[in-house]
Design an enzyme around this catalytic site. Structure first.
Site, PDB file in Angstrom:
ATOM      1  N   SER A 125      33.629 121.932 -31.311  1.00 32.56           N
ATOM      2  CA  SER A 125      33.773 123.073 -32.203  1.00 32.56           C
ATOM      3  C   SER A 125      33.466 124.324 -31.383  1.00 32.56           C
ATOM      4  O   SER A 125      32.344 124.296 -30.484  1.00 32.56           O
ATOM      5  CB  SER A 125      32.778 123.138 -33.471  1.00 32.56           C
ATOM      6  OG  SER A 125      32.977 124.297 -34.238  1.00 32.56           O
ATOM      7  N   TYR A 149      24.420 122.169 -37.247  1.00 31.14           N
ATOM      8  CA  TYR A 149      25.705 121.753 -37.197  1.00 31.14           C
ATOM      9  C   TYR A 149      26.270 121.879 -35.860  1.00 31.14           C
ATOM     10  O   TYR A 149      26.728 120.846 -35.028  1.00 31.14           O
ATOM     11  CB  TYR A 149      26.600 122.363 -38.195  1.00 31.14           C
ATOM     12  CG  TYR A 149      28.147 122.175 -37.740  1.00 31.14           C
ATOM     13  CD1 TYR A 149      29.117 123.158 -37.046  1.00 31.14           C
ATOM     14  CD2 TYR A 149      28.711 120.962 -37.813  1.00 31.14           C
ATOM     15  CE1 TYR A 149      30.214 122.805 -36.833  1.00 31.14           C
ATOM     16  CE2 TYR A 149      30.008 120.509 -37.514  1.00 31.14           C
ATOM     17  CZ  TYR A 149      30.823 121.381 -37.099  1.00 31.14           C
ATOM     18  OH  TYR A 149      32.022 121.246 -36.738  1.00 31.14           O
ATOM     19  N   LYS A 153      26.894 119.048 -32.569  1.00 29.43           N
ATOM     20  CA  LYS A 153      28.164 119.020 -31.575  1.00 29.43           C
ATOM     21  C   LYS A 153      27.835 119.138 -30.184  1.00 29.43           C
ATOM     22  O   LYS A 153      28.421 118.238 -29.417  1.00 29.43           O
ATOM     23  CB  LYS A 153      29.316 120.138 -31.984  1.00 29.43           C
ATOM     24  CG  LYS A 153      29.786 120.069 -33.285  1.00 29.43           C
ATOM     25  CD  LYS A 153      30.648 118.507 -33.598  1.00 29.43           C
ATOM     26  CE  LYS A 153      31.420 118.245 -35.122  1.00 29.43           C
ATOM     27  NZ  LYS A 153      32.137 116.969 -34.972  1.00 29.43           N
TER      28      LYS A 153
END
Ligand code: NAD
Ligand code: WQD
Length: 338
Positions: A125, A149, A153
Site C-alpha cells: 500500500s 496497518y 505492510k
C-alpha cells in the site's frame, strides 16, 4: 500460464484479479476465510468467468492447510491479498492487524518454502510512504508508515526482502496500491464495505443512492486547488491488470521489487463528488467537517516504474470508476447498516 493461489480471493481486489487472471488463461485457486467476504462473491465470479473456480475456505495463519493446498493444487505462484486494511481499526487493534497481516504472511512464506513455491505478488500500500516528502511519490521515497496497518505492510515488505537476500531463487513483487475504486463492468462484483464506509467512493455512492443523507468532507483547508484532500484513485480493473503484468514480469525476473500501482493523477474530494454526480445523475449533498486524524493533504503516484518494468499503465478514467461503482450499487441495491 501457471496455477495461481489467490489468498483473499473473494475480497474486493482479489475477486477482480481472479476475473482478469482467469480470462487470460491462468488457472486460479481462491483461498479465503470469508471474514470480510462471502460465498456469493464466488457464485458471481463463476458466472463472470463461465466455469467453477476452485475455492478453499481457510485462514492464511493455518500453515498446514496452506501446505496441503499448495501441494494438492500444484500451485506455481501466489498472489497474497488476504489481510485487514482499515487504518483507523488498526490504531485501535494493532495486535489484530499484526496477527493477521504479519503473522499471516509469515505462515504463507513457511508454507511456500515447505513446497518450494517461490513466486509471490504481495498486496502492499502507498500507506508505507507515510506523509509525502515530495510528490508524485516514486518508489525511492522514504518508507515511514505512521499507523499499525501501514507498518504491517512495511514489515512484510522488509521480511520479503530478507527472504530474497537469503535465497535468490525467490521472485517477489510488492505492489503498492494507491486508492482502488470502481467495479467490474458486469456489476456482479465490487466493493461491499461492512458498516459505515471508511472510504470516500463507497460513501459517496451510498449518498447518491439515498442511503445516507450527506457526505462529510474531511477538511477544505488543505493546500489543494479547492482545499480538499487529493488522492490517486485507480480503477480496480486497472489494478487487476497490474497483477497480471507483475506475474509476467516475475516470469522473467527474480529478486525483490517494490512497484507503485497508481494513475499518477490526483483528484480532490470535490472533484470526485462532481464526477459521481455526473455518473449517477444524482446530487451528492455534503458538509464540510473537520480534518480526519491521520489524513495527508495529497498522495498520488509516480507510475513510471510500473510502466518501464511491467509495461503497465492505468487506462480507465475517473468517470469509468464512478460509473462502474454506481452500476454495482444499482445492480445489488447494497443494503447499508446505519
Ligand atoms: P477485502 O477485505 O475486500 O479483501 C481481503 C480478503 O481477505 C477478504 O475476502 C477476507 O475475507 C480475506 N481475509 C482476511 N484475513 C484473512 C485471513 N487471515 N485468512 C484468509 N483470508 C483472509 O480487502 P481488499 O480491498 O480487497 O484488499 C486486499 C489487499 O489489498 C489487502 O491486503 C489490503 O491491505 C490491500 N490494499 C487495499 C487497498 C484498498 O484501498 N482496498 C489499498 C491498498 C492495499
Ligand atoms: C480519500 C479522501 C479523505 C471519506 C485509505 C487508507 C489507505 C488505503 C486506501 C489500504 C481523503 C476524504 C473520505 C469521507 C472524506 N487502504 N474523505 N469523507 O484515506 O486516502 O486511503 O484507503 O491500504 O491505507 O488510508 O482513502 O477513501 O478514506 O479518503 O472527505 O467520508 O477522501 O479525507 O482526502 P485514504 P479514503
Amino acid at each position: 500460464m501457471g496455477r495461481l493461489l489467490i489468498t483473499g480471493g473473494t475480497g474486493y481486489i482479489g475477486s477482480h484479479a481472479a476475473v482478469v487472471l482467469s480470462k487470460i488463461g491462468h488457472d486460479v485457486v481462491l483461498y479465503d476465510n470469508l471474514s470480510n467476504s462471502s460465498r456469493c462473491v464466488l457464485e458471481n465470479l463463476n458466472l463472470i468467468v463461465g466455469r467453477q473456480i476452485p475455492f478453499v475456505k481457510g485462514d492464511v495463519r493455518d500453515t498446514e492447510l496452506l501446505i496441503s493446498t499448495l501441494s494438492a493444487q500444484g500451485i506455481d505462484a501466489v498472489i497474497h491479498f488476504a489481510g485487514l486494511k482499515a487504518v483507523g481499526e488498526s490504531v485501535e487493534q494493532p495486535v489484530k492487524y499484526y496477527g493477521n497481516n504479519v503473522q499471516g504472511s509469515i505462515s504463507l512464506l513457511q508454507a511456500m518454502q515447505a513446497v518450494q513455491v517461490k513466486t509471490l505478488v504481495f498486496s502492499s500500500s502507498a500507506t508505507v510512504y507515510g506523509e509525502p516528502q515530495y510528490l508524485p511519490l516514486d518508489e525511492r521515497h522514504p518508507i515511514r508508515a505512521t499507523n499499525p496497518y501501514g507498518r504491517s505492510k512495511l514489515y512484510v515488505e522488509q521480511m520479503l526482502s530478507d527472504v530474497v537476500s537469503a535465497d535468490a531463487a525467490w521472485r517477489i513483487a510488492c505492489l503498492r496500491y494507491f486508492n482502488p475504486v470502481g467495479a467490474h463492468e458486469s456489476g456482479l462484483i465490487g466493493e461491499r464495505p461492512n458498516g459505515v464506509p471508511n472510504n470516500l467512493m463507497p460513501y459517496i455512492i451510498q449518498v447518491a443512492a439515498g442511503q445516507r443523507p450527506y457526505l462529510n468532507v474531511f477538511g477544505n483547508d488543505y493546500s489543494s486547488t479547492d482545499g480538499t484532500g487529493v488522492r490517486d484513485y485507480i480503477h480496480v480493473m486497472d489494478l487487476a491488470d497490474g497483477h497480471a503484468a507483475a506475474l509476467d514480469f516475475l516470469d522473467k525476473t527474480s529478486g525483490w521489487h517494490a512497484i507503485n500501482l497508481g494513475t499518477g493523477k490526483g483528484y480532490s474530494v470535490l472533484e470526485v463528488i462532481k464526477a459521481c454526480e455526473k455518473a449517477t445523475g444524482r446530487k451528492v449533498p455534503y458538509k464540510i467537517a473537520a480534518r480526519r486524524a491521520g489524513d495527508v493533504a495529497a498522495c498520488y503516484a509516480d507510475p513510471a516504474k510500473a510502466s518501464e518494468r511491467l509495461n503497465w499503465t492505468a487506462k480507465r478514467s475517473l468517470d469509468d470508476m464512478c460509473h462502474s461503482s454506481w452500476r454495482f450499487q444499482q445492480k445489488n441495491r447494497l443494503r447499508v447498516t446505519p
